[in-house]
Design a protein around this motif. Structure first.
Motif, PDB file in Angstrom:
ATOM      1  N   THR A 145       0.810  -1.226   0.000  1.00 17.67           N
ATOM      2  CA  THR A 145       0.000   0.000   0.000  1.00 17.67           C
ATOM      3  C   THR A 145       0.842   1.274   0.000  1.00 17.67           C
ATOM      4  O   THR A 145       0.325   2.342  -0.330  1.00 17.67           O
ATOM      5  CB  THR A 145      -0.950   0.040   1.220  1.00 17.67           C
ATOM      6  N   ALA A 146       2.119   1.171   0.349  1.00 20.29           N
ATOM      7  CA  ALA A 146       2.971   2.362   0.387  1.00 20.29           C
ATOM      8  C   ALA A 146       3.047   2.992  -0.999  1.00 20.29           C
ATOM      9  O   ALA A 146       3.285   2.310  -1.995  1.00 20.29           O
ATOM     10  CB  ALA A 146       4.372   1.989   0.872  1.00 20.29           C
ATOM     11  N   GLY A 147       2.818   4.275  -1.045  1.00 21.12           N
ATOM     12  CA  GLY A 147       2.864   4.978  -2.317  1.00 21.12           C
ATOM     13  C   GLY A 147       1.664   4.731  -3.194  1.00 21.12           C
ATOM     14  O   GLY A 147       1.668   5.075  -4.375  1.00 21.12           O
ATOM     15  N   GLY A 148       0.607   4.138  -2.630  1.00 24.04           N
ATOM     16  CA  GLY A 148      -0.572   3.817  -3.428  1.00 24.04           C
ATOM     17  C   GLY A 148      -1.641   4.889  -3.405  1.00 24.04           C
ATOM     18  O   GLY A 148      -2.821   4.598  -3.627  1.00 24.04           O
ATOM     19  N   SER A 149      -1.249   6.124  -3.156  1.00 24.51           N
ATOM     20  CA  SER A 149      -2.233   7.211  -3.037  1.00 24.51           C
ATOM     21  C   SER A 149      -2.946   7.503  -4.356  1.00 24.51           C
ATOM     22  O   SER A 149      -3.997   8.139  -4.367  1.00 24.51           O
ATOM     23  CB  SER A 149      -1.551   8.480  -2.524  1.00 24.51           C
ATOM     24  N   ALA A 150      -2.365   7.034  -5.473  1.00 23.91           N
ATOM     25  CA  ALA A 150      -3.021   7.269  -6.760  1.00 23.91           C
ATOM     26  C   ALA A 150      -4.265   6.394  -6.927  1.00 23.91           C
ATOM     27  O   ALA A 150      -5.148   6.712  -7.728  1.00 23.91           O
ATOM     28  CB  ALA A 150      -2.034   6.990  -7.893  1.00 23.91           C
ATOM     29  N   LEU A 151      -4.322   5.309  -6.165  1.00 25.92           N
ATOM     30  CA  LEU A 151      -5.496   4.434  -6.217  1.00 25.92           C
ATOM     31  C   LEU A 151      -6.631   5.021  -5.394  1.00 25.92           C
ATOM     32  O   LEU A 151      -6.392   5.778  -4.447  1.00 25.92           O
ATOM     33  CB  LEU A 151      -5.143   3.046  -5.660  1.00 25.92           C
TER      34      LEU A 151
END
Length: 292
Positions: free
Chosen positions: A57-63
């Motif tokens: 989930t790290a860096g998954g803010s685009a989802l």
């Protein structure tokens, strides 16, 4: 006529309740060293599940928020899978042993001793994994994204009021204990694994609170904050002052205590004693009446 059930048929709810109770008696009566070692392994398993969660989930803010949480929750279910199949002693499901006391098959003191041993062992296991991950500098992976994931996730868990953390703990362990209860109904490894996945994914996606998972995550974040180099903070693009709440006292008072209490209520009362009352109490009452 063959009265033996197929190995692919799930147990009925009443049979499952008896299986859970029988297992509870075994757990409470297990020797101290074995209980402690199984609890340590369970603490490691749940910590590994959180490592998996952060890694995906790290860096998954685009989802979309929900999708990112769902993916993380599915990965986090690995922890309970390992516990259920390998026989680890996990505090959040160990509270189901209260049903053995309700049937007067074990003493209150024995149950509380078991809970204490398992809780201690889970903490040791979680901290052992923290030590390994810190030694490996896992927080530096992904140019600091992994470490930032630990920090942000832990920081968010320290923003609840006591009442919020308590209630989120209740809801979490309702789902965990329902997952474990359904796993007892299964007859194959596949049954048990499938029973675990969605309840765990649900509680993680919904943001419910699990005391043993937090025994790994929050100390991992606290120690990461203490040992991280200026290069880490530069790569992560954040100021360490943003994580001022990550202290041992905050962890204990704002998370671990209320979440643990909530987990006990959710698992022991909302699941364990509820199903004991529905399925075991009538059988015990009938047996007592027949013996009069």
């Amino acid at each position: 006529m063959n009265n033996n059930p197929s190995p692919f048929d799930a147990s009925t709810p009443a049979v499952t309740a008896k299986k859970v109770e029988d297992a509870a008696v075994v757990k409470v009566n297990r020797d101290t060293i074995s209980t402690l070692l199984l609890a340590i392994t369970a603490g490691v398993f749940i910590g590994l599940a959180f490592v998996f969660y952060i890694a995906v989930t790290a860096g998954g803010s685009a989802l979309p928020y929900g999708l990112n949480k769902l993916i993380g929750g599915l990965c986090f279910s690995l922890g309970l899978m390992l516990v259920v199949i390998l026989g680890g002693e996990l505090f959040t499901s160990t509270v189901l042993t209260i049903i053995a006391k309700a049937s007067n098959r074990v003493s209150t003191l024995a149950v509380l001793r078991n809970w204490t041993l398992v809780y201690l062992g889970n903490f040791i296991g979680a901290m052992l994994l923290v030590g390994l991950m810190i030694s490996a500098k896992h927080y530096e992976a992904g140019h600091g994204l992994i470490g930032l994931g630990y920090l942000q996730s832990a920081q968010a868990k320290l923003q609840y009021t006591f009442g919020q953390a308590f209630t989120l703990g209740i809801m979490c362990n309702v789902m965990v204990c329902l997952a474990v209860w359904m796993a007892y109904a299964g007859r194959t490894v596949t049954d048990k694994l499938l029973a675990v996945v969605l309840p765990v994914a649900m509680f993680v996606a919904a943001g419910f609170e699990h005391c043993i998972a937090n025994m790994f995550l929050i100390p991992m974040a606290i120690i990461t904050k203490l040992v991280a180099t200026p290069e880490f903070w530069a790569n992560a693009g954040v100021d360490p002052s943003l994580f001022a709440d990550l202290t041992w006292s905050q962890f204990l008072l704002h998370n671990l205590v209320p979440v643990t209490l909530g987990n006990i209520v959710g698992g022991a009362i909302f699941v364990g004693l509820t199903y004991w009352f529905v399925y075991r109490r009538p059988e015990l009452d009938k047996a007592n009446n027949d013996n009069r």
